[in-house]
Design a protein around this motif. Sequence first.
Motif, short mmCIF file in Angstrom:
data_model
loop_
_atom_site.label_atom_id
_atom_site.label_comp_id
_atom_site.label_asym_id
_atom_site.label_seq_id
_atom_site.Cartn_x
_atom_site.Cartn_y
_atom_site.Cartn_z
N VAL A 128 -1.85 8.17 3.90
CA VAL A 128 -1.18 6.90 4.20
C VAL A 128 0.32 7.12 4.41
N VAL B 145 0.84 -1.21 0.00
CA VAL B 145 0.00 0.00 0.00
C VAL B 145 0.87 1.25 0.00
N ILE C 204 2.19 1.87 -3.47
CA ILE C 204 1.16 2.46 -4.33
C ILE C 204 0.93 3.92 -3.95
N ALA C 205 0.91 4.21 -2.65
CA ALA C 205 0.67 5.57 -2.19
C ALA C 205 1.77 6.52 -2.67
N TRP D 112 -4.12 9.04 -0.25
CA TRP D 112 -2.81 8.42 -0.50
C TRP D 112 -1.71 9.15 0.25
N THR D 113 -1.78 10.47 0.26
CA THR D 113 -0.80 11.24 1.03
C THR D 113 -0.97 10.98 2.52
N THR E 70 -7.57 5.46 7.34
CA THR E 70 -7.59 6.37 6.19
C THR E 70 -8.63 5.93 5.17
N GLU F 268 -2.22 14.23 -5.72
CA GLU F 268 -2.92 14.94 -4.65
C GLU F 268 -2.20 16.21 -4.20
N VAL G 186 -3.68 2.58 7.12
CA VAL G 186 -4.47 2.16 5.95
C VAL G 186 -5.95 2.08 6.28
N ARG H 253 3.21 6.54 -5.45
CA ARG H 253 2.92 6.92 -6.83
C ARG H 253 1.65 7.77 -6.92
N ARG H 254 0.62 7.38 -6.18
CA ARG H 254 -0.67 8.05 -6.30
C ARG H 254 -0.69 9.41 -5.60
N ALA H 255 0.16 9.60 -4.60
CA ALA H 255 0.17 10.87 -3.87
C ALA H 255 0.57 12.04 -4.76
#
Length: 230
Positions: free
Chosen positions: A84, A23, A26-27, A81-82, A118, A34, A115, A29-31
């Motif tokens: 996390v 997780v 992934i976070a 995501w941020t 959030t 945001e 996780v 990359r996804r953050a």
Amino acid sequence: MHVPDGFLDAPTSIATGVVAAGVVAIALRRARTELDDRTAPMAGLVAAFVFAAQMINFPVGAGTSGHLMGGALAAVLVGPWTAVLCLAVVLLVQGLFMADGGISALGTNIVLIGVVTTAVGWLVFRALRAVLPRRLGVVAPAAAIAALVSVPAAAAVFTGLFAVGGTVPVESGDVLAAMLGWHVLIGIGEAVVTGLVVASVVRVRPDLVYGARDLIRARTLEIREAGRPT
């Protein structure tokens, strides 16, 4: 809710560690979607606030303790995501330098606090936003309710992990009763704190609240449309 070393068996701790690492990866990359130049500093402030808030611990019995978690608060302010990543950093520092939670249980603590709270907090917040009026005034109450739900949700997940891999001779039913009982109360306190903090930021700088970005964009568009000549 920091889980100490040895409270869960090795297979369960390893499994939660793998989940936590996945997780967080992934976070990372996804953050990027945001954060921007204005909101990136907010992530640091949120991490610092959550770190300080988690220093207030409440004993919940069966060898564990509970405290303000901050997952819903962080998700609403800087994005899920941020959030996390913020909580993972907080838990890592606490585990390494403050002996708050075990090193072998770091993955478990990240899953539960970073996780679950959030994810549950963000999903409840978005669900409430979908049915409530599209006004800035609903952001703080929605965040407060999300925080209230997220805390006992994490306690329930911990009980599930304990039922699978608990090493302490305590009945799972007793653990569930103790965890939910105390964490509902802690959730009420977290709801109050979350609501007050989010309301304060919305009042001063609503553009910095990730959970209110769509409202800010809609309001800006309305202003622009109203200013156009007919």
